[in-house]
Design a protein around this motif. Structure first.
Motif, PDB file in Angstrom:
ATOM      1  N   UNK A   1      67.828  -9.073  73.252  1.00  0.00           N
ATOM      2  CA  UNK A   1      67.953  -7.957  74.458  1.00  0.00           C
ATOM      3  C   UNK A   1      66.548  -7.028  74.052  1.00  0.00           C
ATOM      4  N   UNK A   2      66.218  -6.161  74.900  1.00  0.00           N
ATOM      5  CA  UNK A   2      64.815  -5.380  74.587  1.00  0.00           C
ATOM      6  C   UNK A   2      65.206  -4.234  73.619  1.00  0.00           C
ATOM      7  N   UNK A   3      66.425  -3.819  73.364  1.00  0.00           N
ATOM      8  CA  UNK A   3      66.676  -2.902  72.366  1.00  0.00           C
ATOM      9  C   UNK A   3      66.657  -3.478  71.137  1.00  0.00           C
ATOM     10  N   UNK A   4      67.205  -4.772  70.782  1.00  0.00           N
ATOM     11  CA  UNK A   4      67.268  -5.364  69.740  1.00  0.00           C
ATOM     12  C   UNK A   4      65.974  -5.939  69.282  1.00  0.00           C
ATOM     13  N   UNK A   5      65.060  -6.204  70.132  1.00  0.00           N
ATOM     14  CA  UNK A   5      63.722  -6.721  70.076  1.00  0.00           C
ATOM     15  C   UNK A   5      63.027  -5.509  69.558  1.00  0.00           C
ATOM     16  N   UNK A   6      62.869  -4.396  69.911  1.00  0.00           N
ATOM     17  CA  UNK A   6      62.337  -3.159  69.481  1.00  0.00           C
ATOM     18  C   UNK A   6      62.735  -2.750  68.139  1.00  0.00           C
ATOM     19  N   UNK A   7      64.186  -2.966  67.760  1.00  0.00           N
ATOM     20  CA  UNK A   7      64.689  -2.692  66.513  1.00  0.00           C
ATOM     21  C   UNK A   7      63.838  -3.731  65.492  1.00  0.00           C
ATOM     22  N   UNK A   8      63.833  -4.853  65.781  1.00  0.00           N
ATOM     23  CA  UNK A   8      62.971  -5.915  64.815  1.00  0.00           C
ATOM     24  C   UNK A   8      61.718  -5.642  64.767  1.00  0.00           C
ATOM     25  N   UNK A   9      61.102  -5.276  65.912  1.00  0.00           N
ATOM     26  CA  UNK A   9      59.618  -5.106  65.975  1.00  0.00           C
ATOM     27  C   UNK A   9      59.388  -3.704  64.830  1.00  0.00           C
ATOM     28  N   UNK A  10      60.171  -2.732  65.015  1.00  0.00           N
ATOM     29  CA  UNK A  10      59.960  -1.418  63.829  1.00  0.00           C
ATOM     30  C   UNK A  10      60.007  -1.979  62.470  1.00  0.00           C
ATOM     31  N   UNK A  11      60.389  -3.179  62.093  1.00  0.00           N
ATOM     32  CA  UNK A  11      60.646  -3.555  60.809  1.00  0.00           C
ATOM     33  C   UNK A  11      59.134  -4.386  60.479  1.00  0.00           C
ATOM     34  N   UNK A  12      58.447  -4.746  61.590  1.00  0.00           N
ATOM     35  CA  UNK A  12      57.132  -5.541  61.141  1.00  0.00           C
ATOM     36  C   UNK A  12      55.870  -4.522  60.817  1.00  0.00           C
ATOM     37  N   UNK A  13      55.048  -5.144  60.281  1.00  0.00           N
ATOM     38  CA  UNK A  13      53.462  -4.049  60.061  1.00  0.00           C
ATOM     39  C   UNK A  13      53.098  -4.108  61.443  1.00  0.00           C
TER      40      UNK A  13
END
Length: 102
Positions: free
Chosen positions: A9-21
């Motif tokens: 879901x969008x919120x989970x994807x953004x949470x993951x994205x924030x852990x990426x360089x």
């Protein structure tokens, strides 16, 4: 990255994205169709076929593509942060990013 994103879901994807360089984060969100339905996590072989089908004739992903990318990702991110984020995501997320040597 796109195969994984399609399962969040969008919120989970953004949470993951924030852990990426930053560059990986940009790749992760690029060309995102927010209307695309979320897919369930499935067995590794089926998701590997999805990876291999991405960009058709220009794709040379091996059977180990997901594990290979997982290993490369883990070498280039804060592993503690990544594991903490993955634990908050839907079932299947932790296994998706498991490198073959884990």
């Amino acid at each position: 990255l796109y195969t994984f994103r399609r399962r969040l879901e969008i919120s989970a994807a953004l949470l993951f994205a924030n852990a990426l360089p930053p560059v990986l984060r940009a790749i992760f969100v690029a060309d995102w169709d927010l209307e695309e339905p979320t897919l369930p996590f499935s067995e590794r072989r089926a998701m590997t076929r999805e990876v291999q089908a991405f960009r058709g004739n220009h794709n040379v992903s091996p059977e180990t593509a997901i594990a290979d990318v997982a290993a490369a990702l883990r070498r280039n991110v804060d592993k503690t942060l990544l594991d903490r984020v993955l634990a908050r995501l839907p079932a299947g997320a932790v296994d998706f990013w498991r490198a073959s040597s884990e």
